[in-house]
Structures are given as structure tokens and as C-alpha cells.
Design an enzyme around this catalytic site. Structure first.
Site, short mmCIF file in Angstrom:
data_model
loop_
_atom_site.label_atom_id
_atom_site.label_comp_id
_atom_site.label_asym_id
_atom_site.label_seq_id
_atom_site.Cartn_x
_atom_site.Cartn_y
_atom_site.Cartn_z
N SER A 145 -24.07 22.59 -21.18
CA SER A 145 -24.07 22.74 -22.64
C SER A 145 -25.39 22.18 -23.18
O SER A 145 -26.11 21.46 -22.48
CB SER A 145 -22.90 21.92 -23.21
OG SER A 145 -23.03 21.74 -24.60
N TYR A 158 -16.82 15.38 -25.11
CA TYR A 158 -17.44 16.63 -24.63
C TYR A 158 -18.87 16.37 -24.15
O TYR A 158 -19.27 16.83 -23.09
CB TYR A 158 -17.42 17.65 -25.78
CG TYR A 158 -17.90 19.04 -25.41
CD1 TYR A 158 -17.05 19.93 -24.76
CD2 TYR A 158 -19.20 19.46 -25.71
CE1 TYR A 158 -17.49 21.22 -24.43
CE2 TYR A 158 -19.63 20.73 -25.37
CZ TYR A 158 -18.77 21.61 -24.75
OH TYR A 158 -19.20 22.88 -24.42
P1 NAD Z 1 -13.29 29.43 -25.00
O1 NAD Z 1 -12.55 28.32 -25.66
O2 NAD Z 1 -13.14 30.81 -25.52
O3 NAD Z 1 -13.00 29.45 -23.45
C1 NAD Z 1 -12.57 28.34 -22.72
C2 NAD Z 1 -11.88 28.82 -21.46
O4 NAD Z 1 -11.37 27.68 -20.73
C3 NAD Z 1 -10.68 29.71 -21.79
O5 NAD Z 1 -10.61 30.74 -20.84
C4 NAD Z 1 -9.51 28.75 -21.60
O6 NAD Z 1 -8.30 29.41 -21.27
C5 NAD Z 1 -10.02 27.91 -20.43
N1 NAD Z 1 -9.29 26.67 -20.32
C6 NAD Z 1 -9.28 25.62 -21.18
N2 NAD Z 1 -8.42 24.69 -20.76
C7 NAD Z 1 -7.87 25.15 -19.61
C8 NAD Z 1 -6.88 24.66 -18.70
N3 NAD Z 1 -6.28 23.49 -18.90
N4 NAD Z 1 -6.56 25.41 -17.63
C9 NAD Z 1 -7.14 26.60 -17.42
N5 NAD Z 1 -8.07 27.13 -18.25
C10 NAD Z 1 -8.41 26.41 -19.32
O7 NAD Z 1 -14.82 29.00 -25.13
P2 NAD Z 1 -16.12 29.45 -24.32
O8 NAD Z 1 -17.23 29.23 -25.24
O9 NAD Z 1 -15.96 30.77 -23.68
O10 NAD Z 1 -16.19 28.30 -23.21
C11 NAD Z 1 -16.46 28.51 -21.85
C12 NAD Z 1 -17.28 27.36 -21.33
O11 NAD Z 1 -18.55 27.36 -21.96
C13 NAD Z 1 -16.67 25.99 -21.58
O12 NAD Z 1 -16.91 25.15 -20.47
C14 NAD Z 1 -17.47 25.50 -22.78
O13 NAD Z 1 -17.49 24.11 -22.88
C15 NAD Z 1 -18.82 26.07 -22.44
N6 NAD Z 1 -19.77 26.15 -23.55
C16 NAD Z 1 -19.54 26.93 -24.62
C17 NAD Z 1 -20.48 26.96 -25.63
C18 NAD Z 1 -20.31 27.79 -26.88
O14 NAD Z 1 -21.14 27.68 -27.77
N7 NAD Z 1 -19.30 28.63 -26.96
C19 NAD Z 1 -21.65 26.23 -25.52
C20 NAD Z 1 -21.85 25.46 -24.40
C21 NAD Z 1 -20.91 25.42 -23.41
#
Ligand code: NAD
Length: 253
Positions: A145, A158
Site C-alpha cells: 500500500s 492498516y
Molecule cells: P476490497 O475490500 O474490495 O477487497 C478486499 C478483499 O479481501 C475482498 O475480496 C474480501 O472478500 C477479502 N477479504 C477480506 N477479509 C477476508 C477474510 N477474512 N477472508 C477472506 N477474504 C477476505 O478492496 P481492494 O481494494 O480490492 O483490496 C485488495 C487489497 O488491496 C487489500 O489487501 C487492500 O488492503 C489492498 N489495497 C487497496 C488499495 C485501494 O486503494 N483500494 C490501496 C492499497 C492497497
């Protein structure tokens, strides 16, 4: 030929949190590049399966709650039952809890650290053991991130977990490179998914963030696709322990 190095034919890729957002985007890309994909989700990955099968790709779902290490065996054995081997692990599943640091509870702290950091480590360990057994190398791609580099606001657990991911990526690369295992990470910038829904619905925060992104827009799951295929493929065999920012220039500002 150089483009052949990016092909993933015959490879098996496991993507956690493949039902939506960045995980779905990366699962689709890995399948388009030729990998058989195992999508891990707490809930159904039906939409991802549909997208992949629409172009003749192969997708199997494994249901698992990644909040405890009890899921580790379920994920690895589910993938091995489906396709007999594993080659690529994308540790994408993650959660964020927004709260002033003075109000964070121990339970909320543990929930974030367990999913974003502890289970990522033990899943990586289980896959590394399997890669070593297969004697054919392997790839681990973590999702970091901007808060692996910066402090962030109202997200201390986080930030702690994603800073750990960048450290872990380096630590595991050091130990496992000798087995031809590559451990790298992608650090997404500010992407339009559920993770940032709250930020994007706050007009002031949204404007503040957008005005700081040189690309002038939020990222999308598609923006992750080139980087994940590269890091999953032979094209990156000498890249190890590195975190690639896919951030529209955020860190450069
Ligand atoms: P999102 O919330 O849409 O996706 C998160 C995913 O993690 C989902 O598929 C959810 O079902 C899964 N998940 C969460 N808890 C879980 C559990 N207990 N068991 C199984 N699955 C679980 O958001 P996203 O943005 O697609 O996030 C994906 C990754 O990217 C994450 O690690 C997030 O921290 C990271 N991220 C996102 C951003 C952003 O701006 N969206 C930026 C940096 C990092």
C-alpha cells in the site's frame, strides 16, 4: 521471444480475495495470461469465475475465511485438489479499519493484523514449503500500500500491517531466493474499490486525494494487471524482494 516470457500457460495461480476489487482484476489477468486460477474468498467468487470462463480460462473457487491460520490448509489443499500443483500466490485479501489512533481497540487491531499480516505470512510459508517440494520455484506476490511508505491518517493498524508486508517481502525473498522462489509486492495507490468507498464518499478527502495524484484519477483493478502478470512470470525471475508501486505517480510527488 520476450513476450513469451510473460505467458503463464501450465501455471496454477492462487489469488486471495478474488471475488471483487483488485483481487478480481488480478485473477482475470493471470487467467488471460494462461494460468489456471484458484480464487479464495469468504464468499462466492461467481462473478470472477464468469469473467474468466467467458474467454475459456480455468477458474476454481475455494471458500475460506482468512482471518485465522486455520484457513492455510484449506487454501493449499483446495488448490492442490483442483490442479495438482501451485506456482503463484497472490496475497491480496485485506481489510482496513478507519479510526482515530486514540480509540483503536485491541480486538480491531488484532483483526487487521491477523488478516493483513499474520495469515499472509503463514500462507506464504505453506506455499514456499510446497514450492520447495515441487522443486520448480514459485512466485509470491504480496499486496502492499502507499501506507507501506507513509503514515496515513486514522488507519494505524492498516499502516502497521502494510509496512510489515513490505518488510516481509524482503525478508522472505532473502531466505527463499535460493529455491528460485520470488517474493515481491505491488503497492497500489488510491484505487476505486470497496477499500476506499468511505474515502471517495467524503467530498473533501476525495478532492484532497485526487488533487495529489499526478495521473489525476483513482486507480482501477485493471491498473494492477500488467504488474501482477509480470511478477508472476519468468519475465521477473531476477526481481526479488521488491515492492512495485502502481500509484499514478503518488509517491513521486
Ligand atoms: P476490497 O475490500 O474490495 O477487497 C478486499 C478483499 O479481501 C475482498 O475480496 C474480501 O472478500 C477479502 N477479504 C477480506 N477479509 C477476508 C477474510 N477474512 N477472508 C477472506 N477474504 C477476505 O478492496 P481492494 O481494494 O480490492 O483490496 C485488495 C487489497 O488491496 C487489500 O489487501 C487492500 O488492503 C489492498 N489495497 C487497496 C488499495 C485501494 O486503494 N483500494 C490501496 C492499497 C492497497
Amino acid at each position: 521471444m520476450i513476450l513469451d516470457l510473460f505467458k503463464l500457460d501450465g501455471k496454477v495461480a492462487v489469488v486471495t480475495g478474488a471475488n471483487t476489487g483488485l483481487g478480481q482484476g488480478m485473477a482475470v489477468a493471470l487467467a488471460e495470461a494462461g494460468a489456471k486460477v484458484v480464487g479464495v474468498g469468504r464468499r462466492s467468487c461467481a462473478e470472477t469465475k464468469e469473467k474468466i470462463e467467458a474467454f475459456g480460462g480455468s477458474f476454481t473457487e475455494v471458500l475460506a475465511d482468512l482471518s485465522t491460520t486455520a484457513a492455510v490448509d484449506t487454501v493449499l489443499s483446495g488448490a492442490l485438489d483442483a490442479y495438482g500443483r501451485v506456482d503463484i500466490l497472490v496475497n491480496n485479501a485485506g481489510i482496513i479499519k478507519r479510526c482515530d489512533a486514540v480509540d483503536v481497540t485491541e480486538a480491531d487491531w488484532d483483526t487487521v493484523i491477523d488478516i493483513n499480516e499474520k495469515v499472509v505470512f503463514f500462507l506464504s510459508q505453506a506455499f514456499a514449503k510446497q514450492y520447495i517440494k515441487q522443486q520448480d520455484g514459485g512466485k509470491i506476490i504480496n499486496v502492499a500500500s502507499m501506507l507501506s511508505y507513509q503514515g496515513g491518517i486514522r488507519v494505524p493498524s492498516y499502516t502497521a500491517s502494510k509496512s510489515a508486508i513490505m518488510g516481509l517481502t524482503k525478508a522472505l525473498a532473502n531466505e527463499w531466493a535460493k529455491y528460485n522462489i520470488n517474493v515481491n509486492a505491488i503497492a497500489p495507490g488510491y484505487m476505486a474499490t470497496n477499500n476506499t468507498a468511505q474515502l471517495r464518499s467524503d467530498d473533501d478527502r476525495s478532492d484532497e486525494i485526487l488533487s495529489r495524484i499526478p495521473a489525476g484519477r483513482w486507480g482501477t483493478p485493471e491498473d494492477m494487471q500488467g504488474a501482477v502478470v509480470w511478477l508472476a512470470s519468468k519475465a521477473s525471475d531476477y526481481v526479488n524482494g521488491y515492492t512495485v508501486a502502481v500509484d499514478g505517480g503518488w509517491l513521486a510527488r
